[in-house]
Scaffold this motif. Structure first.
Motif, PDB file in Angstrom:
ATOM      1  N   THR A   1       0.833  -1.202   0.000  1.00  0.00           N
ATOM      2  CA  THR A   1       0.000   0.000   0.000  1.00  0.00           C
ATOM      3  C   THR A   1       0.864   1.247   0.000  1.00  0.00           C
ATOM      4  O   THR A   1       0.577   2.209  -0.711  1.00  0.00           O
TER       5      THR A   1
ATOM      6  N   PHE B   1       2.231   1.704  -3.411  1.00  0.00           N
ATOM      7  CA  PHE B   1       1.167   2.142  -4.322  1.00  0.00           C
ATOM      8  C   PHE B   1       0.849   3.618  -4.099  1.00  0.00           C
ATOM      9  O   PHE B   1       0.713   4.390  -5.047  1.00  0.00           O
TER      10      PHE B   1
ATOM     11  N   LEU C   1       1.135   6.652  -6.721  1.00  0.00           N
ATOM     12  CA  LEU C   1      -0.005   7.500  -7.109  1.00  0.00           C
ATOM     13  C   LEU C   1       0.396   8.965  -7.107  1.00  0.00           C
ATOM     14  O   LEU C   1       0.083   9.713  -8.028  1.00  0.00           O
TER      15      LEU C   1
ATOM     16  N   ILE D   1       2.591   9.753 -10.019  1.00  0.00           N
ATOM     17  CA  ILE D   1       1.805   9.774 -11.261  1.00  0.00           C
ATOM     18  C   ILE D   1       1.006  11.074 -11.354  1.00  0.00           C
ATOM     19  O   ILE D   1       0.960  11.731 -12.392  1.00  0.00           O
ATOM     20  N   HIS D   2       0.411  11.435 -10.223  1.00  0.00           N
ATOM     21  CA  HIS D   2      -0.388  12.664 -10.197  1.00  0.00           C
ATOM     22  C   HIS D   2       0.475  13.858 -10.635  1.00  0.00           C
ATOM     23  O   HIS D   2       0.080  14.630 -11.506  1.00  0.00           O
TER      24      HIS D   2
ATOM     25  N   LEU E   1       1.347  13.720 -14.352  1.00  0.00           N
ATOM     26  CA  LEU E   1       0.221  14.036 -15.235  1.00  0.00           C
ATOM     27  C   LEU E   1      -0.095  15.525 -15.220  1.00  0.00           C
ATOM     28  O   LEU E   1      -0.440  16.104 -16.244  1.00  0.00           O
TER      29      LEU E   1
ATOM     30  N   GLU F   1      -1.687  16.551 -18.695  1.00  0.00           N
ATOM     31  CA  GLU F   1      -2.647  15.526 -19.111  1.00  0.00           C
ATOM     32  C   GLU F   1      -3.868  15.469 -18.204  1.00  0.00           C
ATOM     33  O   GLU F   1      -4.920  14.986 -18.587  1.00  0.00           O
ATOM     34  N   ILE F   2      -3.705  15.879 -16.972  1.00  0.00           N
ATOM     35  CA  ILE F   2      -4.891  16.145 -16.158  1.00  0.00           C
ATOM     36  C   ILE F   2      -4.826  17.582 -15.711  1.00  0.00           C
ATOM     37  O   ILE F   2      -3.751  18.167 -15.627  1.00  0.00           O
TER      38      ILE F   2
ATOM     39  N   LEU G   1      -3.070  -3.166 -12.745  1.00  0.00           N
ATOM     40  CA  LEU G   1      -3.226  -2.461 -11.476  1.00  0.00           C
ATOM     41  C   LEU G   1      -2.892  -3.391 -10.308  1.00  0.00           C
ATOM     42  O   LEU G   1      -2.226  -3.000  -9.349  1.00  0.00           O
TER      43      LEU G   1
ATOM     44  N   ASN H   1       0.556  -3.427  -9.535  1.00  0.00           N
ATOM     45  CA  ASN H   1       1.089  -2.072  -9.377  1.00  0.00           C
ATOM     46  C   ASN H   1       1.966  -1.709 -10.579  1.00  0.00           C
ATOM     47  O   ASN H   1       3.062  -1.180 -10.429  1.00  0.00           O
TER      48      ASN H   1
ATOM     49  N   VAL I   1      -1.620   1.855 -13.983  1.00  0.00           N
ATOM     50  CA  VAL I   1      -2.125   2.788 -12.968  1.00  0.00           C
ATOM     51  C   VAL I   1      -2.263   4.181 -13.579  1.00  0.00           C
ATOM     52  O   VAL I   1      -3.263   4.876 -13.383  1.00  0.00           O
ATOM     53  N   GLU I   2      -1.253   4.564 -14.363  1.00  0.00           N
ATOM     54  CA  GLU I   2      -1.272   5.895 -14.959  1.00  0.00           C
ATOM     55  C   GLU I   2      -2.452   6.046 -15.919  1.00  0.00           C
ATOM     56  O   GLU I   2      -3.112   7.079 -15.959  1.00  0.00           O
TER      57      GLU I   2
ATOM     58  N   TYR J   1      -5.588   6.355 -13.980  1.00  0.00           N
ATOM     59  CA  TYR J   1      -5.562   7.676 -13.336  1.00  0.00           C
ATOM     60  C   TYR J   1      -5.985   8.750 -14.333  1.00  0.00           C
ATOM     61  O   TYR J   1      -6.860   9.576 -14.073  1.00  0.00           O
ATOM     62  N   LYS J   2      -5.346   8.711 -15.506  1.00  0.00           N
ATOM     63  CA  LYS J   2      -5.566   9.746 -16.510  1.00  0.00           C
ATOM     64  C   LYS J   2      -7.011   9.759 -17.005  1.00  0.00           C
ATOM     65  O   LYS J   2      -7.611  10.805 -17.194  1.00  0.00           O
TER      66      LYS J   2
ATOM     67  N   TYR K   1      -9.484  10.718 -13.615  1.00  0.00           N
ATOM     68  CA  TYR K   1      -9.300  11.814 -12.662  1.00  0.00           C
ATOM     69  C   TYR K   1     -10.249  12.984 -12.933  1.00  0.00           C
ATOM     70  O   TYR K   1     -10.874  13.526 -12.025  1.00  0.00           O
TER      71      TYR K   1
ATOM     72  N   ARG L   1      -8.020  15.482  -5.278  1.00  0.00           N
ATOM     73  CA  ARG L   1      -6.861  14.602  -5.365  1.00  0.00           C
ATOM     74  C   ARG L   1      -6.898  13.539  -4.258  1.00  0.00           C
ATOM     75  O   ARG L   1      -6.687  12.363  -4.502  1.00  0.00           O
ATOM     76  N   ASP L   2      -7.205  13.984  -3.023  1.00  0.00           N
ATOM     77  CA  ASP L   2      -7.256  13.034  -1.912  1.00  0.00           C
ATOM     78  C   ASP L   2      -8.305  11.960  -2.138  1.00  0.00           C
ATOM     79  O   ASP L   2      -8.055  10.774  -1.951  1.00  0.00           O
TER      80      ASP L   2
ATOM     81  N   GLN M   1      -7.349   9.597  -4.991  1.00  0.00           N
ATOM     82  CA  GLN M   1      -6.274   8.653  -4.661  1.00  0.00           C
ATOM     83  C   GLN M   1      -6.755   7.584  -3.692  1.00  0.00           C
ATOM     84  O   GLN M   1      -6.357   6.423  -3.790  1.00  0.00           O
TER      85      GLN M   1
ATOM     86  N   MET N   1      -8.534   5.134  -5.767  1.00  0.00           N
ATOM     87  CA  MET N   1      -7.591   4.263  -6.469  1.00  0.00           C
ATOM     88  C   MET N   1      -7.088   3.162  -5.544  1.00  0.00           C
ATOM     89  O   MET N   1      -6.886   2.019  -5.968  1.00  0.00           O
ATOM     90  N   ILE N   2      -6.902   3.503  -4.273  1.00  0.00           N
ATOM     91  CA  ILE N   2      -6.429   2.495  -3.318  1.00  0.00           C
ATOM     92  C   ILE N   2      -7.502   1.419  -3.119  1.00  0.00           C
ATOM     93  O   ILE N   2      -7.204   0.227  -3.061  1.00  0.00           O
TER      94      ILE N   2
ATOM     95  N   PHE O   1      -7.379  -0.728  -6.072  1.00  0.00           N
ATOM     96  CA  PHE O   1      -6.154  -1.538  -5.988  1.00  0.00           C
ATOM     97  C   PHE O   1      -6.346  -2.707  -5.027  1.00  0.00           C
ATOM     98  O   PHE O   1      -6.045  -3.859  -5.347  1.00  0.00           O
ATOM     99  N   GLU O   2      -6.900  -2.411  -3.854  1.00  0.00           N
ATOM    100  CA  GLU O   2      -7.135  -3.461  -2.860  1.00  0.00           C
ATOM    101  C   GLU O   2      -8.073  -4.518  -3.409  1.00  0.00           C
ATOM    102  O   GLU O   2      -7.902  -5.715  -3.175  1.00  0.00           O
TER     103      GLU O   2
END
Lengths: 269, 191
Positions: A59, A62, A66, A69-70, A73, A78-79, B14, B17, B22-23, B26-27, B30, B48-49, B52, B55-56, B59-60
């Motif tokens: 975790t 990961f 993240l 990546i953020h 991007l 891109e974002i 994913l 990882n 992931v990217e 995300y892209k 988001y 953002r929080d 993310q 995403m977790i 992922f889990e």
């Protein structure tokens, strides 16, 4: 002696779980496990613990992935989340409504041109003296009214001052504090209350309450005071709560500033 | 059929990882999550929080082997982000009610419960490791988190041989286990 044994056992358990034992050793260990419940329990517990460690590692990896990546991007465009938090919303609205804004701008341009010509063609050559006299009268009427209103406002202010300060008490210094629990504990700066004999807390309605110092930490300039006044009614809930753990770096926090009554978003780094 | 196939590959990536996967997720997701948060009283940082954390959760879910989402990634992400944001707003008592929805949502309650449990375990472990102090913390992180072998660790930390480093590692591990299980058995991460 005992610790040595514990360490050796932990080593055996861990090698067993990780599958690092030779077939012979493994067989031996399994027999021990069956006969000794304490060892068995240790294996179960350690398996769970290693799982937790693994999950934690995954975790954590990961999460940091993240974040990178953020940032990538955002950097590459891109974002669309611009970095300074203050401007972010503006930028967002701008890109969202860019087309609308362009249309609006061109409409504004056309209207401006039209008005120009309208004003130009309808402007009378000169105002008559009658009109000017009339306007003069209107203005002086308004001035009198404004003065009366100002007097009224002063009167109201005076009456408020008398009622809120109360008789026989005059504050020499002042400062700001925040309730940290509903029953009247407040946090403030030590320099505000440090040399005070009588402390009064004034709320946003102008009501005053007696208070006393509970704790004083001059080196950190922090003081805890408690409201002790029969007129104070405990507040059932505060508009905030306490974090259950320390904030991570880069987590957003709010700083409250008085009397500007504004919330500032800042970053802890 | 093609997009579904693509999504499966993305989710498999994913689960490992894989940065590219992931990217991509995300892209592609988001932007509309940020719109959801901002249109419902949130800031870019909130967005953002929340994203993310979402995403977790995803992922889990793929980690636990349930690759089947039964819906598109977009729908799943939207549903999870919506629940997370709704909860945050309620905790801060900034808003009670429902959000303005622009997409369909699926039920994600179970996944979020799992996530909450894992998140609290993550917090316990984080706190336990932070409470260890050096060199224990670095030693354990090198072995269990960064997966170094004892030889490398011995030279990195300056132990004369890997046996000594190993003994030290086990001593630290016992301390960590004690701290962790104290919180774990209480079922709370607070003192």
């Amino acid at each position: 002696m005992n610790e040595q044994k514990d360490l050796a056992m932990l080593d055996a358990v861990e090698r067993y779980i990780r599958g690092e034992m030779s077939p012979d050793e493994r067989l031996q260990f399994e027999t021990l496990r069956k006969t000794n419940s304490e060892v068995d329990q240790l294996v179960v517990e350690h398996t769970l613990f290693l799982q937790q460690m693994n999950r934690f590692a995954e975790t954590q990896e990961f999460k940091s992935g993240l974040q990178s990546i953020h940032n990538d991007l955002v950097e590459n465009g891109e974002i669309n989340a611009s970095k300074p938090s203050g401007k972010a919303k503006l930028v967002y609205l701008w890109t969202r409504y860019r087309r609308v804004a362009a249309i609006a701008a061109s409409i504004a341009g056309i209207t401006a041109l039209t008005f120009n010509s309208l004003v130009w063609s309808f402007t009378p050559k000169a105002p008559s003296t009658k009109d000017i006299q009339y306007l003069d009268r209107v203005i002086s009427d308004q001035t009198v009214k404004v003065k009366e209103l100002e007097k009224d406002i002063d009167r109201v202010k005076d009456s408020l001052r008398v009622s809120s300060e109360g008789p026989g008490f005059e504050a020499r210094t002042g400062g700001t504090g925040f309730l940290i629990d509903g029953k009247g504990l407040m946090i403030t700066n030590a320099h505000i209350v440090q040399k005070s004999r009588n402390i009064r807390v004034v709320n946003n309605k102008g009501e005053q309450f007696k208070a006393f110092v509970v704790r004083l930490d001059v080196s950190r300039d922090v003081a805890i005071i408690k409201i002790d006044d029969p007129n104070y009614k405990a507040v059932s809930s505060l508009p905030m709560e306490y974090a259950s753990r320390l904030p991570n770096s880069l987590s957003p926090f709010l700083s409250l500033v008085f009397p500007v009554k504004k919330l500032y978003m800042e970053k802890v780094t | 059929m093609k997009p579904e196939h693509n999504e499966k590959i993305l989710l498999a990536g994913l689960a490992h990882n894989d940065r590219e996967a992931v990217e991509k997720i995300y892209k592609e997701n988001y932007g509309f999550i940020q719109a959801l948060i901002i249109n419902n009283n949130g800031s870019v940082d909130d967005a953002r929080d929340v994203f993310q954390e979402t995403m977790i959760v995803l992922f889990e879910k793929t980690r636990s082997g349930t690759l089947e989402l039964n819906c598109q990634i977009r729908t799943y992400v939207y549903s999870v982000a919506r629940r997370i944001w709704l909860k945050k707003l309620q905790q801060q008592s900034r808003f009670v009610g429902d959000l303005n929805l622009t997409e369909t949502v699926v039920s994600v309650e179970e996944d979020l419960e799992d996530h909450l449990k894992r998140d609290s375990e993550f917090g316990m472990m984080e706190k336990a490791i932070q409470g260890l102090g050096e060199p224990c913390r670095g030693l354990l992180e090198a072995f269990y988190l960064r997966k170094r072998n004892m030889q490398e660790i011995a030279s990195e930390f300056g132990y004369t041989n890997s046996e000594n480093a190993k003994t030290q590692k086990y001593k630290c591990l016992m301390r960590l286990k004690k701290i962790f299980f104290k919180h774990y058995k209480n079922g709370t991460r607070d003192e």
